[in-house]
Enzyme design. Structure first.
Site, mmCIF file in Angstrom:
data_model
loop_
_atom_site.group_PDB
_atom_site.id
_atom_site.type_symbol
_atom_site.label_atom_id
_atom_site.label_comp_id
_atom_site.label_asym_id
_atom_site.label_seq_id
_atom_site.Cartn_x
_atom_site.Cartn_y
_atom_site.Cartn_z
ATOM 1 N N GLU A 1 -17.063 -53.490 -44.986
ATOM 2 C CA GLU A 1 -18.525 -53.670 -45.224
ATOM 3 C C GLU A 1 -19.109 -54.163 -46.506
ATOM 4 O O GLU A 1 -20.199 -54.327 -46.541
ATOM 5 C CB GLU A 1 -18.893 -52.263 -45.080
ATOM 6 N N HIS B 1 -12.705 -52.373 -48.100
ATOM 7 C CA HIS B 1 -13.785 -51.939 -47.641
ATOM 8 C C HIS B 1 -14.437 -53.272 -46.866
ATOM 9 O O HIS B 1 -15.084 -54.211 -47.616
ATOM 10 C CB HIS B 1 -14.964 -51.678 -48.704
ATOM 11 N N CYS C 1 -10.578 -47.374 -45.757
ATOM 12 C CA CYS C 1 -10.078 -46.742 -47.135
ATOM 13 C C CYS C 1 -9.331 -45.463 -46.887
ATOM 14 O O CYS C 1 -8.092 -45.535 -46.292
ATOM 15 C CB CYS C 1 -11.144 -46.566 -48.068
#
Length: 226
Positions: free
Chosen positions: A191, A189, A84
């Site tokens: 994750e 992202h 990001c």
């Protein structure tokens, strides 16, 4: 992976470290949270997360001596993954701020243009299109996977060959990931991107582990016999 790689997650007061740490650990890494350059240099790989404003991130990196450390580590060949805002600070500059970026990749960070019906920030799932299928992050991934974005700005690389993946928001095509040798970074992202994102994290962990194993083998090969 025969050896558990140590991944340093850069802690500089900008970013959601908890989710990134959980994702990396789930993919087999031993994760160290640190804002110390020496700790980063001792790791097998480094992950640079980030949310918020460009100038704030650059200021906090530089105040801690991390900006120069990251530049030196990348140039020395250490695997690095930006996430990001951690992608955006790798570039020369941003329309969002006035401070120079780290300059590891030539190009500028730009804001999405307003257009009818377009929501800014771009928040939600979007489809990836691979521009560089040889990027290590895409290993064992099919093109067209969906990943999760939260951003108002995107990177505009000066070199087309640095672009590893792209996506579309409204009528605007933008760079979703970059890859150059040991330096990799994504706008989304991983994750928070379900199985596709976890596979990307696993690929980075394995990339860091393979470099570490190669360095150990090289040291053993040059060690004089007892």
């Amino acid at each position: 992976m025969a050896r558990t790689p140590n991944i340093a997650l850069v802690d500089y007061g900008v970013g959601n470290l908890h989710s990134a740490r959980k994702g990396l650990e789930a993919m087999g890494a031993r994760v160290t949270l640190s804002g110390q350059p020496l700790t980063l240099s001792a790791a097998d790989g480094v992950v640079l997360p980030g949310v918020g404003s460009f100038d704030t991130a650059i200021t906090r990196l530089n105040d801690r001596g991390l900006g120069d450390a990251i530049i030196q580590l990348v140039r020395a060949g250490q695997p690095m993954l930006g996430i990001c805002l951690g992608l955006q600070v790798l570039f020369d500059s941003s329309e969002e701020g006035r401070l120079p970026g780290l300059g590891l990749l030539p190009g500028r960070v730009r804001r999405f243009r307003s257009e009818p019906g377009l929501t800014i920030p771009h928040v939600g799932w979007n489809q990836l299109h691979f521009d560089n299928v040889d990027c290590p992050l895409w290993r064992d991934l099919a093109a067209g996977g969906w990943v999760y974005f939260v951003h108002s700005y995107y990177v505009d690389p000066a070199r087309a060959e640095d672009r590893a993946a792209s996506a579309v928001h409204g009528s605007q095509h933008f760079t979703a990931a970059v890859c150059r040798d040991n330096l990799m970074a994504v706008q989304f992202h991983p994750e928070k991107s379900a199985d596709t994102g976890l596979r990307i994290l696993k690929n980075f962990v394995e990339r860091a582990a393979s470099r570490s194993a190669a360095e150990v083998a090289a040291r053993c090969a040059t060690r004089p016999p007892a």
